[in-house]
Design an enzyme around this catalytic site. Structure first.
Site, short mmCIF file in Angstrom:
data_model
loop_
_atom_site.label_atom_id
_atom_site.label_comp_id
_atom_site.label_asym_id
_atom_site.label_seq_id
_atom_site.Cartn_x
_atom_site.Cartn_y
_atom_site.Cartn_z
N ASP A 1 -38.83 3.14 -36.36
CA ASP A 1 -38.69 3.54 -37.65
C ASP A 1 -37.53 1.71 -37.51
O ASP A 1 -37.59 1.59 -38.33
CB ASP A 1 -37.24 4.53 -37.87
CG ASP A 1 -38.15 6.27 -38.35
OD1 ASP A 1 -38.93 5.98 -38.90
OD2 ASP A 1 -38.22 7.19 -38.03
N HIS B 1 -33.66 13.23 -36.33
CA HIS B 1 -33.00 11.67 -36.68
C HIS B 1 -32.69 11.19 -37.81
O HIS B 1 -33.42 9.89 -38.13
CB HIS B 1 -34.63 10.68 -36.19
CG HIS B 1 -35.16 10.95 -36.13
ND1 HIS B 1 -36.63 10.37 -37.26
CD2 HIS B 1 -36.80 12.23 -36.41
CE1 HIS B 1 -37.75 10.74 -37.98
NE2 HIS B 1 -37.87 11.91 -36.97
N ASP C 1 -32.34 7.47 -38.23
CA ASP C 1 -33.01 7.14 -38.28
C ASP C 1 -33.67 6.21 -40.40
O ASP C 1 -33.65 5.37 -40.72
CB ASP C 1 -34.17 7.01 -38.15
CG ASP C 1 -33.70 6.93 -36.42
OD1 ASP C 1 -33.42 6.49 -35.14
OD2 ASP C 1 -34.36 8.17 -35.15
N GLY D 1 -42.07 6.69 -34.68
CA GLY D 1 -41.08 6.85 -35.62
C GLY D 1 -39.61 7.68 -34.59
O GLY D 1 -38.96 6.16 -35.17
N ASP E 1 -39.97 14.37 -45.89
CA ASP E 1 -39.62 16.47 -45.52
C ASP E 1 -38.78 16.60 -46.12
O ASP E 1 -37.77 16.72 -45.50
CB ASP E 1 -40.19 16.96 -44.74
CG ASP E 1 -40.26 18.01 -44.36
OD1 ASP E 1 -40.17 18.80 -45.48
OD2 ASP E 1 -40.49 18.64 -43.38
N ARG F 1 -31.24 2.31 -46.22
CA ARG F 1 -29.86 1.44 -46.42
C ARG F 1 -29.95 0.26 -46.34
O ARG F 1 -29.98 -0.35 -47.31
CB ARG F 1 -28.50 2.17 -45.45
CG ARG F 1 -27.76 0.85 -45.11
CD ARG F 1 -26.86 0.67 -44.14
NE ARG F 1 -26.26 -0.19 -44.00
CZ ARG F 1 -26.52 -1.26 -43.24
NH1 ARG F 1 -27.36 -1.30 -42.71
NH2 ARG F 1 -25.60 -2.20 -43.24
N HIS G 1 -42.71 11.51 -42.76
CA HIS G 1 -42.28 13.05 -41.58
C HIS G 1 -43.61 13.16 -41.39
O HIS G 1 -44.34 13.67 -42.20
CB HIS G 1 -41.63 13.84 -42.42
CG HIS G 1 -39.89 12.76 -42.29
ND1 HIS G 1 -39.14 12.60 -42.97
CD2 HIS G 1 -39.35 11.73 -41.08
CE1 HIS G 1 -37.76 12.42 -42.65
NE2 HIS G 1 -37.98 11.27 -41.73
#
Length: 131
Positions: free
Chosen positions: A69, A96, A99, A64, A89, A105, A16
């Protein structure tokens, strides 16, 4: 472990905005070890690491929020990434966030190691290098 033609494992690197300098510093400290891996990174993160570590060959994807991402997620789903290092972060709300959750996941679903901080990332690349 996912490897390229020379047998090197593949890592995906993401950070991030507020964590990019920490990712850069971590990469500099581990440059020799990272050189053993095939590296993918989101656009800005890859550019920052590449400028600080010119010996590393990094395949830069999109930024990203602009789809990078999702590109990393697709590589995970295609079993082309052995591990994900994503410096998240924890102090900033992220527009987002979905994302981020999708990458977490997919890492769980495809059973790949996932490091979200420097300590875990260091253990991960050290452990993978021993194999």
């Amino acid at each position: 472990m996912v490897a390229n033609k020379t047998g090197d494992a593949t890592l995906a690197l993401v950070a991030h905005d507020q964590m990019k300098s920490r990712m850069r510093d971590w990469a500099v400290a581990h440059e020799r070890l990272l050189a053993r891996y095939r590296l993918f990174a989101t656009g800005t993160t890859g550019g920052i690491i590449g400028a600080a570590c010119p010996s590393l060959k990094i395949k830069r994807l999109k930024s990203g929020p602009l789809g990078g991402d999702q590109q990393i997620g697709a590589l995970i789903a295609e079993k082309k990434v052995a591990a994900l290092i994503f410096f998240i972060d924890p102090m900033t709300a992220l527009p987002h966030d979905v994302d981020v959750k999708a990458l977490i996941r997919l890492s769980i679903l495809y059973d790949i190691p996932f490091a979200c901080n420097e300590a875990t990332a260091s253990l991960l690349i050290t452990g993978m290098a021993k194999k």
